[in-house]
Design a protein around this motif. Structure first.
Motif, PDB file in Angstrom:
ATOM      1  N   HIS A  42      23.044   1.449 -33.289  1.00 30.97           N
ATOM      2  CA  HIS A  42      23.469   1.944 -31.981  1.00 30.97           C
ATOM      3  C   HIS A  42      23.267   0.836 -30.946  1.00 30.97           C
ATOM      4  CE1 HIS A  42      23.458   5.835 -33.941  1.00 30.97           C
ATOM      5  NE2 HIS A  42      22.225   5.585 -34.331  1.00 30.97           N
ATOM      6  N   ASP A  71      28.583   2.391 -31.877  1.00 33.99           N
ATOM      7  CA  ASP A  71      27.840   2.260 -33.125  1.00 33.99           C
ATOM      8  C   ASP A  71      28.590   1.290 -34.033  1.00 33.99           C
ATOM      9  OD1 ASP A  71      26.080   4.181 -32.199  1.00 33.99           O
ATOM     10  OD2 ASP A  71      27.085   5.822 -33.249  1.00 33.99           O
ATOM     11  N   VAL A  73      23.756   2.110 -39.751  1.00 29.64           N
ATOM     12  CA  VAL A  73      24.539   2.293 -38.530  1.00 29.64           C
ATOM     13  C   VAL A  73      23.630   1.931 -37.358  1.00 29.64           C
ATOM     14  CG1 VAL A  73      25.775   3.915 -37.060  1.00 29.64           C
ATOM     15  CG2 VAL A  73      26.012   4.054 -39.551  1.00 29.64           C
TER      16      VAL A  73
END
Length: 100
Positions: free
Chosen positions: A56, A62, A54
């Motif tokens: 950012h 995200d 994931v």
């Protein structure tokens, strides 16, 4: 891995994430096909697995990326309203372009 998002794209993606069917999900950026030295990209709502990372962004979004997928690192998501409404997903580090 990194993802860049322009302001217009961030605004539109956040609207989509606010919809009921998107609750608890993130956008996955994935390679839909590879032709020689370039790839085509797409987006879908999904949940991460153990094979994913994931990422950012500075736009408070995200994204899910498949770990180790070289074509996804440094992908850039843009949304334009002029001259026509369109999504453009590119990877400048790979010289790759795809209009979504």
């Amino acid at each position: 891995m990194k993802v860049k998002v322009n302001k217009n794209a961030a605004k539109e993606l956040k609207k989509m994430l606010a919809q009921e069917e998107a609750q608890g999900k993130l956008f996955r950026i994935y390679v839909s096909s590879v032709h020689g030295d370039h790839a085509h990209y797409d987006l879908m709502l999904d949940t991460p697995t153990e094979k994913d990372e994931v990422v950012h962004t500075d736009k408070d979004l995200d994204f899910i990326l498949e770990k180790g997928e070289e074509y996804l690192d440094n992908v850039w998501i843009q949304y334009f309203q002029l001259p026509k409404e369109e999504w453009v997903i590119t990877n400048p580090s790979k010289g790759v372009h795809h209009h979504h």
